[in-house]
Design a protein around this motif. Structure first.
Motif: not given
Ligand SMILES: Cc1cc2nc3c(=O)[nH]c(=O)nc-3n(C[C@H](O)[C@H](O)[C@H](O)COP(=O)(O)OP(=O)(O)OC[C@H]3O[C@@H](n4cnc5c(N)ncnc54)[C@H](O)[C@@H]3O)c2cc1C
Ligand SMILES: [Zn+2]
Lengths: 108, 416
Positions: A42, A46, B238, B240-241, B249-254, B398-399
């Motif tokens: 997860h 990014n 933005r 994640g940054q 650290r996030l469970p995110v994808e841009s 998510f965890a």
């Protein structure tokens, strides 16, 4: 966008299926703690800039490749085979999960 | 200045000379009670509800560009409450109710138009799934009607009903669904927050988050350091940054999502129509442009522009569904950066740092959520408790495996 497959050369992006960050290739051991699995499945760096991610050359040679590219400019910098030919056939089938058509059909 | 019909008429009679700037342009103060990072829809609505619902007015919104320059001004403006899962349902239902009272509440015309949303289906199985969704919407207290093929034809006679690949079997009509003017939503919330004393600070990029002994103490910005005991990170694509500034650290994808608009036409499409099987949806703006879009480009991106394969795919899907639009000329296309979570649902939660809160993960559906997200995020920042409507939007889901996978596609960034 074109991606240079190490086996087939420069090809249209449409021949490739995007899988996700290169961290997907670093699968934790089966007995690794839950945090390791959470990170693997997860959590993502990014980055805005250079990144490495996994692509599957679906309409080409069926190789899994790791592509280094820039997420801000879409420039593709390099690509390498993820594994030798003997692993390729197996890993491709076992990790490929593809998006289904959006059966909910909700729009945005 | 209070807006009213009378004001419009008198200004019209006297040359429109009495209009004033809509918000102040203050310099940042050294300290606030709460700081919001990000002046998009969600940041602005959070600031507004902090002031309106919780009396917190010593608040600043820090925006690196200009207000409304992000996704809130780039989306295709669909507003709906047709979610299925408990956790999403209450939240989006609440949001739609807030939309329905928004213009009176903000004293601003956001052009909310409940023109009805029709989701098409193309098989018996899909009809059953939509009937089930419609029943869930009705039990939540919202509206849904199942239309058969002739029912759809009555509303949307221009569709290609003879098409062989995805024959139209019917649709789910959500009458209270519709659109709103995206920029006006940002401006309306900005003005209303400013009127309650919130400082809106543009051209102010947050470059660091100050943390001492596990507590947030303020932020570093391109316009100097600002102290605050509460900081909300509300920066969409933005995320994640910005979260990385707090060591997260996030469970995110841009990802990038594109949209398109044609030249202005006479009224021709009265509803919002979505064609999920073709990944296509469309509505007509009040200016007459056909506004439409499709799916993500499907790779991580911060480019705010997409690639041609998706352009071609969207045009093909549009032509398949309604061949008449082939005569319209596309004026513009653009892209926005979407903060994709693995299960496609958002996050409104505390973080491991005391006083630091996170609102992100809106994927491609966060415009409709602007009112309720601000409402719940303000509640969280003011009381340190999750609002009941946002209780499942947890960062740790998510965890723990307590996912909110609305589409039922699985918990992976590339599946939504
Ligand atoms: C093409 C497209 C179509 C869409 N269609 C729909 C739709 O029909 N319906 C729907 O519900 N949703 C839709 N969406 C999704 C919706 O637009 C987003 O989910 C939502 O706008 C995101 O929240 P926001 O408004 O707060 O984001 P944004 O407006 O992007 O706000 C984030 C802000 O944070 C600022 N920021 C970032 N980093 C920093 C920093 N370090 N310091 C200070 N400020 C910073 C950015 O400049 C930006 O202004 C669509 C999106 C796109 C791109
Ligand atoms: Zn190849």
């Amino acid at each position: 966008m074109r991606i240079t497959c190490p086996l087939c050369g420069s090809r249209d992006r449409r021949e490739f299926h995007y899988y996700g960050g290169a961290v997907y290739a670093e699968r934790p051991a089966a007995d690794a703690p839950p945090e390791a699995w959470d990170g693997y499945l997860h959590l993502r760096d990014n980055p805005a800039g250079e990144t490495r991610d996994l692509w599957y050359h679906e309409l080409g040679c069926s190789a899994w490749i790791e592509v280094t590219r820039n997420t801000v400019t879409h420039a593709v910098l390099s690509a390498r085979l993820l594994a030798g030919p003997e692993r390729q056939g197996r890993s491709a089938r076992s990790i490929l999960t593809k998006k289904k058509p959006n059966s909910g059909g909700k729009g945005r | 200045m209070h807006y009213s019909g009378l004001k419009v008429i008198t200004e019209g009679l006297f040359g429109n000379k009495g209009w004033k700037p809509v918000w102040r342009n203050p310099a940042p103060k050294a300290q606030y009670d709460a700081v919001i990072i990000g002046g998009g829809g969600h940041g602005l609505s959070t600031a507004y509800y902090l002031a309106r619902n919780h009396g917190l007015t010593n608040v600043a919104v820090l925006e690196k560009g200009y207000l409304g320059g992000g996704n809130v001004g780039r989306n295709t403006t669909i507003v709906r409450a047709n979610y299925f899962l408990p956790g999403n349902q209450e939240f989006y239902s609440h949001s739609l109710k807030l939309w329905e009272g928004l213009e009176a509440d903000l004293n601003y015309n956001v052009m909310h138009s409940q023109r009805g949303l029709i989701n098409l289906f193309h098989s018996d199985a899909q009809r059953d799934a939509f009937a089930r969704r419609g029943n869930a919407m009705i039990s939540q207290g919202d509206d849904a009607e199942l239309l058969d093929r002739e029912g759809v034809r009555r509303y949307l006679p221009y569709l290609d009903f003879e098409q062989a690949r995805f024959p139209i079997h019917g649709g789910l009509l959500h009458r209270r669904g519709g659109t709103a003017r995206h920029d006006a939503v940002a401006w309306g919330y900005a003005r209303a927050a400013d009127r309650r004393g919130v400082d809106l600070i543009q051209n102010c990029e947050v470059t660091g988050i100050d943390i001492e002994n596990g507590k947030v103490t303020g932020v570093q910005t391109t316009r100097g350091a600002i102290r605050a005991a509460k900081v909300g990170m509300i920066v969409a694509g933005r995320s994640g940054q910005v979260a990385a500034m707090a060591g997260m650290r996030l469970p995110v994808e841009s990802h990038v999502l594109q949209a398109f608009v044609t030249e202005g036409l006479k009224p021709v499409i009265d509803h919002v129509v979505s064609f999920g099987m073709g990944h296509f949806y469309i509505s007509q703006s009040d200016k007459g442009g056909l506004v439409f879009g499709g799916d993500l480009d499907f790779y991580a991106s911060y480019a705010q522009r997409g690639n041609l394969p998706m352009v071609e795919h969207v045009m093909e899907a549009g032509m398949t569904l309604m061949p008449m639009i082939g005569k319209a000329r596309v004026l513009r296309s653009w892209g926005g950066i979407m903060d994709m979570t693995p299960d496609g649902s958002p996050i409104i939660d505390r973080t491991h740092v005391e006083g630091l809160y996170l609102d992100c993960g809106w994927n491609y559906g966060g415009f409709k959520a602007v009112p309720a997200s601000g409402w719940c995020m303000a509640h969280l920042m003011a009381t340190d408790q999750s609002h009941d409507f946002a209780r499942r939007f947890r960062l740790d889901r998510f965890a723990t495996g307590d996912l909110l996978d609305e589409e039922g596609t699985g918990s992976q960034h590339n599946l939504h």
